[in-house]
Motif scaffolding. Sequence first.
Motif, PDB file in Angstrom:
ATOM      1  N   PHE A   1       0.852  -1.168   0.000  1.00 16.46           N
ATOM      2  CA  PHE A   1       0.000   0.000   0.000  1.00 16.46           C
ATOM      3  C   PHE A   1       0.901   1.236   0.000  1.00 16.46           C
ATOM      4  O   PHE A   1       2.066   1.172   0.393  1.00 16.46           O
ATOM      5  N   ARG A   2       0.314   2.349  -0.418  1.00 13.43           N
ATOM      6  CA  ARG A   2       1.085   3.586  -0.323  1.00 13.43           C
ATOM      7  C   ARG A   2       0.150   4.739   0.022  1.00 13.43           C
ATOM      8  O   ARG A   2      -1.042   4.703  -0.290  1.00 13.43           O
ATOM      9  N   GLN A   3       0.738   5.731   0.655  1.00 16.18           N
ATOM     10  CA  GLN A   3      -0.020   6.927   1.006  1.00 16.18           C
ATOM     11  C   GLN A   3       0.839   8.148   0.743  1.00 16.18           C
ATOM     12  O   GLN A   3       1.899   8.310   1.354  1.00 16.18           O
ATOM     13  N   ALA A   4       0.366   8.960  -0.188  1.00 17.82           N
ATOM     14  CA  ALA A   4       1.033  10.209  -0.503  1.00 17.82           C
ATOM     15  C   ALA A   4       0.448  11.315   0.369  1.00 17.82           C
ATOM     16  O   ALA A   4      -0.688  11.199   0.843  1.00 17.82           O
ATOM     17  N   PRO A   5       1.186  12.399   0.589  1.00 15.86           N
ATOM     18  CA  PRO A   5       0.682  13.491   1.423  1.00 15.86           C
ATOM     19  C   PRO A   5      -0.666  14.003   0.924  1.00 15.86           C
ATOM     20  O   PRO A   5      -0.839  14.294  -0.260  1.00 15.86           O
ATOM     21  N   GLY A   6      -1.628  14.100   1.834  1.00 17.09           N
ATOM     22  CA  GLY A   6      -2.936  14.617   1.482  1.00 17.09           C
ATOM     23  C   GLY A   6      -3.833  13.660   0.728  1.00 17.09           C
ATOM     24  O   GLY A   6      -4.917  14.049   0.291  1.00 17.09           O
TER      25      GLY A   6
ATOM     26  N   ASN B   1      11.126   2.049 -13.369  1.00 20.17           N
ATOM     27  CA  ASN B   1      10.649   3.225 -14.096  1.00 20.17           C
ATOM     28  C   ASN B   1       9.789   4.128 -13.205  1.00 20.17           C
ATOM     29  O   ASN B   1       8.682   4.518 -13.563  1.00 20.17           O
ATOM     30  N   LEU B   2      10.332   4.452 -12.055  1.00 19.39           N
ATOM     31  CA  LEU B   2       9.594   5.256 -11.087  1.00 19.39           C
ATOM     32  C   LEU B   2       9.336   6.667 -11.607  1.00 19.39           C
ATOM     33  O   LEU B   2      10.145   7.228 -12.372  1.00 19.39           O
ATOM     34  N   THR B   3       8.225   7.213 -11.197  1.00 20.76           N
ATOM     35  CA  THR B   3       7.849   8.583 -11.555  1.00 20.76           C
ATOM     36  C   THR B   3       7.575   9.373 -10.278  1.00 20.76           C
ATOM     37  O   THR B   3       7.366   8.778  -9.208  1.00 20.76           O
ATOM     38  N   PRO B   4       7.543  10.701 -10.374  1.00 18.03           N
ATOM     39  CA  PRO B   4       7.237  11.495  -9.180  1.00 18.03           C
ATOM     40  C   PRO B   4       5.878  11.135  -8.556  1.00 18.03           C
ATOM     41  O   PRO B   4       5.709  11.299  -7.336  1.00 18.03           O
ATOM     42  N   ASP B   5       4.948  10.638  -9.352  1.00 17.41           N
ATOM     43  CA  ASP B   5       3.639  10.241  -8.802  1.00 17.41           C
ATOM     44  C   ASP B   5       3.738   9.022  -7.889  1.00 17.41           C
ATOM     45  O   ASP B   5       2.774   8.706  -7.187  1.00 17.41           O
ATOM     46  N   ASP B   6       4.848   8.328  -7.917  1.00 14.96           N
ATOM     47  CA  ASP B   6       5.045   7.184  -7.024  1.00 14.96           C
ATOM     48  C   ASP B   6       5.548   7.600  -5.643  1.00 14.96           C
ATOM     49  O   ASP B   6       5.688   6.754  -4.756  1.00 14.96           O
ATOM     50  N   THR B   7       5.817   8.868  -5.458  1.00 21.97           N
ATOM     51  CA  THR B   7       6.285   9.364  -4.164  1.00 21.97           C
ATOM     52  C   THR B   7       5.218   9.150  -3.101  1.00 21.97           C
ATOM     53  O   THR B   7       4.076   9.589  -3.247  1.00 21.97           O
ATOM     54  N   ALA B   8       5.588   8.445  -2.046  1.00 25.49           N
ATOM     55  CA  ALA B   8       4.632   8.105  -0.979  1.00 25.49           C
ATOM     56  C   ALA B   8       5.375   7.332   0.110  1.00 25.49           C
ATOM     57  O   ALA B   8       6.529   6.923  -0.085  1.00 25.49           O
ATOM     58  N   VAL B   9       4.687   7.116   1.206  1.00 26.71           N
ATOM     59  CA  VAL B   9       5.148   6.143   2.195  1.00 26.71           C
ATOM     60  C   VAL B   9       4.495   4.810   1.831  1.00 26.71           C
ATOM     61  O   VAL B   9       3.286   4.737   1.625  1.00 26.71           O
TER      62      VAL B   9
ATOM     63  N   VAL C   1       9.365   6.545  -0.074  1.00 28.34           N
ATOM     64  CA  VAL C   1       9.886   6.560  -1.444  1.00 28.34           C
ATOM     65  C   VAL C   1       9.674   7.961  -1.996  1.00 28.34           C
ATOM     66  O   VAL C   1       8.551   8.463  -2.006  1.00 28.34           O
ATOM     67  N   THR C   2      10.753   8.576  -2.414  1.00 30.91           N
ATOM     68  CA  THR C   2      10.689   9.920  -2.982  1.00 30.91           C
ATOM     69  C   THR C   2      11.328   9.892  -4.359  1.00 30.91           C
ATOM     70  O   THR C   2      12.486   9.500  -4.506  1.00 30.91           O
ATOM     71  N   VAL C   3      10.548  10.298  -5.360  1.00 30.35           N
ATOM     72  CA  VAL C   3      11.025  10.287  -6.741  1.00 30.35           C
ATOM     73  C   VAL C   3      11.022  11.710  -7.263  1.00 30.35           C
ATOM     74  O   VAL C   3       9.982  12.365  -7.296  1.00 30.35           O
ATOM     75  N   SER C   4      12.172  12.177  -7.670  1.00 33.21           N
ATOM     76  CA  SER C   4      12.278  13.538  -8.197  1.00 33.21           C
ATOM     77  C   SER C   4      12.403  13.496  -9.727  1.00 33.21           C
ATOM     78  O   SER C   4      12.928  12.540 -10.297  1.00 33.21           O
ATOM     79  N   SER C   5      11.923  14.561 -10.331  1.00 34.62           N
ATOM     80  CA  SER C   5      11.928  14.611 -11.813  1.00 34.62           C
ATOM     81  C   SER C   5      13.235  15.164 -12.351  1.00 34.62           C
ATOM     82  O   SER C   5      14.068  15.639 -11.609  1.00 34.62           O
TER      83      SER C   5
END
Length: 113
Positions: free
Chosen positions: A36-41, A83-91, A109-113
């Motif tokens: 599972f993942r949870q991004a801020p907000g 192939n991680l993207t910034p949208d994958d950033t989450a806990v 997990v933090t993915v920067s562009s």
Amino acid sequence: VQLQASGGGAVQAGDSLRLSCVGQKFVLRTYAVGWFRQAPGKERERVAEISSRGVTTYVASVKGRFTISRDNAQNMVILQMNNLTPDDTAVYYCNTPNSYREWGQGTQVTVSS
């Protein structure tokens, strides 16, 4: 906490990460396990699941990029993320969706562009 997630980090878009979920004090292979993942907000979402029989399912946004698998010798479930993207950033968390246990701290997990 009976499930410990690890392996997160800060990466660039297009990179890969391998997350591990270790079962403590119970045998993981007899349970369906989900990542599972949870991004801020945002709400927590299930991104991948592997049944006790090895059947895998993925949310559409990660299909073809993420792979969930088991390492029964290590009592572990792995999430290979490519192939991680910034949208994958989450806990990212793991849990047993048929009988939820206490949620652990997860792994960032933090993915920067």
